[in-house]
Design a protein around this motif. Structure first.
Motif, PDB file in Angstrom:
ATOM      1  N   PRO A 213       0.894  -0.898  -0.091  1.00  0.00           N
ATOM      2  CA  PRO A 213       0.028   0.102   0.045  1.00  0.00           C
ATOM      3  C   PRO A 213       0.801   1.429  -0.052  1.00  0.00           C
ATOM      4  O   PRO A 213       0.504   2.391  -0.617  1.00  0.00           O
ATOM      5  CB  PRO A 213      -0.646  -0.023   1.182  1.00  0.00           C
ATOM      6  CG  PRO A 213      -0.780  -1.632   1.676  1.00  0.00           C
ATOM      7  CD  PRO A 213       0.364  -2.248   0.997  1.00  0.00           C
ATOM      8  N   GLN A 214       2.023   1.391   0.667  1.00  0.00           N
ATOM      9  CA  GLN A 214       2.920   2.390   0.725  1.00  0.00           C
ATOM     10  C   GLN A 214       3.379   2.534  -0.660  1.00  0.00           C
ATOM     11  O   GLN A 214       3.558   3.831  -1.133  1.00  0.00           O
ATOM     12  CB  GLN A 214       4.149   2.190   1.720  1.00  0.00           C
ATOM     13  CG  GLN A 214       3.544   2.025   3.286  1.00  0.00           C
ATOM     14  CD  GLN A 214       3.100   0.832   3.518  1.00  0.00           C
ATOM     15  OE1 GLN A 214       3.084  -0.444   2.914  1.00  0.00           O
ATOM     16  NE2 GLN A 214       2.742   0.487   4.898  1.00  0.00           N
ATOM     17  N   GLU A 215       3.895   1.574  -1.485  1.00  0.00           N
ATOM     18  CA  GLU A 215       4.458   1.833  -2.751  1.00  0.00           C
ATOM     19  C   GLU A 215       3.404   2.321  -3.692  1.00  0.00           C
ATOM     20  O   GLU A 215       3.654   3.327  -4.410  1.00  0.00           O
ATOM     21  CB  GLU A 215       4.943   0.584  -3.266  1.00  0.00           C
ATOM     22  CG  GLU A 215       6.144   0.101  -2.582  1.00  0.00           C
ATOM     23  CD  GLU A 215       6.551  -1.336  -2.899  1.00  0.00           C
ATOM     24  OE1 GLU A 215       5.644  -2.120  -3.254  1.00  0.00           O
ATOM     25  OE2 GLU A 215       7.725  -1.646  -2.742  1.00  0.00           O
ATOM     26  N   SER A 216       2.318   1.884  -3.354  1.00  0.00           N
ATOM     27  CA  SER A 216       0.724   2.251  -4.355  1.00  0.00           C
ATOM     28  C   SER A 216       0.774   3.846  -4.115  1.00  0.00           C
ATOM     29  O   SER A 216       0.518   4.619  -4.924  1.00  0.00           O
ATOM     30  CB  SER A 216      -0.284   1.491  -3.968  1.00  0.00           C
ATOM     31  OG  SER A 216      -0.083   0.133  -4.410  1.00  0.00           O
TER      32      SER A 216
ATOM     33  N   SER B  84       3.516  10.596  -7.144  1.00  0.00           N
ATOM     34  CA  SER B  84       4.323  10.818  -8.078  1.00  0.00           C
ATOM     35  C   SER B  84       3.638  11.056  -9.344  1.00  0.00           C
ATOM     36  O   SER B  84       4.134  12.059 -10.235  1.00  0.00           O
ATOM     37  CB  SER B  84       5.503   9.996  -8.033  1.00  0.00           C
ATOM     38  OG  SER B  84       5.148   8.540  -8.687  1.00  0.00           O
ATOM     39  N   LEU B  85       2.595  10.724  -9.617  1.00  0.00           N
ATOM     40  CA  LEU B  85       1.690  10.581 -10.898  1.00  0.00           C
ATOM     41  C   LEU B  85       1.318  11.978 -10.857  1.00  0.00           C
ATOM     42  O   LEU B  85       1.157  12.619 -12.131  1.00  0.00           O
ATOM     43  CB  LEU B  85       1.015   9.478 -11.266  1.00  0.00           C
ATOM     44  CG  LEU B  85       1.636   8.070 -11.621  1.00  0.00           C
ATOM     45  CD1 LEU B  85       0.790   7.001 -11.786  1.00  0.00           C
ATOM     46  CD2 LEU B  85       2.617   8.463 -12.870  1.00  0.00           C
ATOM     47  N   LYS B  86       0.547  12.421  -9.781  1.00  0.00           N
ATOM     48  CA  LYS B  86      -0.185  13.689  -9.687  1.00  0.00           C
ATOM     49  C   LYS B  86       0.615  14.974  -9.970  1.00  0.00           C
ATOM     50  O   LYS B  86       0.062  15.944 -10.386  1.00  0.00           O
ATOM     51  CB  LYS B  86      -0.677  13.603  -8.257  1.00  0.00           C
ATOM     52  CG  LYS B  86      -2.062  12.803  -8.191  1.00  0.00           C
ATOM     53  CD  LYS B  86      -2.670  12.958  -6.811  1.00  0.00           C
ATOM     54  CE  LYS B  86      -3.694  12.088  -6.395  1.00  0.00           C
ATOM     55  NZ  LYS B  86      -4.318  12.269  -5.056  1.00  0.00           N
ATOM     56  N   HIS B  87       1.889  14.716  -9.505  1.00  0.00           N
ATOM     57  CA  HIS B  87       2.786  15.798  -9.422  1.00  0.00           C
ATOM     58  C   HIS B  87       3.681  16.089 -10.711  1.00  0.00           C
ATOM     59  O   HIS B  87       4.532  16.863 -10.548  1.00  0.00           O
ATOM     60  CB  HIS B  87       3.536  16.088  -8.315  1.00  0.00           C
ATOM     61  CG  HIS B  87       3.057  15.840  -6.918  1.00  0.00           C
ATOM     62  ND1 HIS B  87       2.522  14.955  -6.239  1.00  0.00           N
ATOM     63  CD2 HIS B  87       2.770  17.241  -6.167  1.00  0.00           C
ATOM     64  CE1 HIS B  87       1.714  15.684  -5.075  1.00  0.00           C
ATOM     65  NE2 HIS B  87       1.845  16.924  -5.219  1.00  0.00           N
ATOM     66  N   ARG B  88       3.220  15.155 -11.850  1.00  0.00           N
ATOM     67  CA  ARG B  88       3.969  15.455 -12.964  1.00  0.00           C
ATOM     68  C   ARG B  88       3.482  16.499 -14.023  1.00  0.00           C
ATOM     69  O   ARG B  88       2.347  16.757 -13.778  1.00  0.00           O
ATOM     70  CB  ARG B  88       3.978  14.160 -13.752  1.00  0.00           C
ATOM     71  CG  ARG B  88       5.078  13.077 -13.279  1.00  0.00           C
ATOM     72  CD  ARG B  88       5.243  11.916 -13.904  1.00  0.00           C
ATOM     73  NE  ARG B  88       6.032  11.110 -13.296  1.00  0.00           N
ATOM     74  CZ  ARG B  88       6.709   9.984 -13.760  1.00  0.00           C
ATOM     75  NH1 ARG B  88       6.040   9.428 -14.905  1.00  0.00           N
ATOM     76  NH2 ARG B  88       7.505   9.060 -13.274  1.00  0.00           N
TER      77      ARG B  88
ATOM     78  N   LEU C  56       3.485   5.971  -5.610  1.00  0.00           N
ATOM     79  CA  LEU C  56       3.329   6.162  -7.119  1.00  0.00           C
ATOM     80  C   LEU C  56       2.097   7.004  -7.554  1.00  0.00           C
ATOM     81  O   LEU C  56       2.355   7.737  -8.389  1.00  0.00           O
ATOM     82  CB  LEU C  56       3.045   4.578  -7.691  1.00  0.00           C
ATOM     83  CG  LEU C  56       2.761   4.377  -9.146  1.00  0.00           C
ATOM     84  CD1 LEU C  56       3.933   4.901  -9.894  1.00  0.00           C
ATOM     85  CD2 LEU C  56       2.730   2.972  -9.637  1.00  0.00           C
ATOM     86  N   ARG C  57       1.048   6.590  -6.934  1.00  0.00           N
ATOM     87  CA  ARG C  57      -0.165   7.846  -6.986  1.00  0.00           C
ATOM     88  C   ARG C  57       0.554   9.146  -6.951  1.00  0.00           C
ATOM     89  O   ARG C  57       0.061   9.954  -7.738  1.00  0.00           O
ATOM     90  CB  ARG C  57      -1.061   7.480  -6.314  1.00  0.00           C
ATOM     91  CG  ARG C  57      -2.114   6.117  -6.825  1.00  0.00           C
ATOM     92  CD  ARG C  57      -3.467   6.052  -6.350  1.00  0.00           C
ATOM     93  NE  ARG C  57      -3.476   6.230  -4.746  1.00  0.00           N
ATOM     94  CZ  ARG C  57      -3.332   5.027  -4.025  1.00  0.00           C
ATOM     95  NH1 ARG C  57      -3.112   3.966  -4.536  1.00  0.00           N
ATOM     96  NH2 ARG C  57      -3.312   5.186  -2.672  1.00  0.00           N
TER      97      ARG C  57
END
Length: 100
Positions: A87-90, A96-100, A93-94
């Motif tokens: 869950p921490q990795e998920s 990092s994708l929001k801040h692109r 990842l979410r």
């Protein structure tokens, strides 16, 4: 009409496993006082899996249970698949994708 004594000593349960692309759901009858692992073995589902299961990968209705747990009529026995990510990795990842 007399009841079949053997039939009255069995209970219906469901054994299931969800893959990423398909699901297996088996409705079976097992004797009363059957344990979770006995029901799984009786279902034949282990022949359809590509790995051995461990005690921390099974449960009833979303709650992890031990192999020696006695099943009840209409229980849904679930074999969980390993997580692809914690869950921490998920979350990471979410984020990092929001801040692109």
């Amino acid at each position: 009409m007399a009841e079949n004594p053997a039939a009255s000593n069995t209970i219906p349960v469901q054994v299931c496993h969800i893959f990423t692309d398909k699901q297996i759901i088996l409705d079976i009858l097992v004797p009363e006082k059957t344990t979770l692992i006995e029901a799984i073995e009786h279902s034949g589902i282990l022949n359809l899996l590509s790995h051995q299961i461990s005690e921390n990968e099974v449960g009833i209705y979303g709650k992890k249970c031990r192999f020696n747990t006695e099943v009840k009529a209409y229980d849904r026995i679930e074999i969980y698949r390993p997580l692809l990510a914690t869950p921490q990795e998920s979350r990471r990842l979410r984020t990092s994708l929001k801040h692109r």
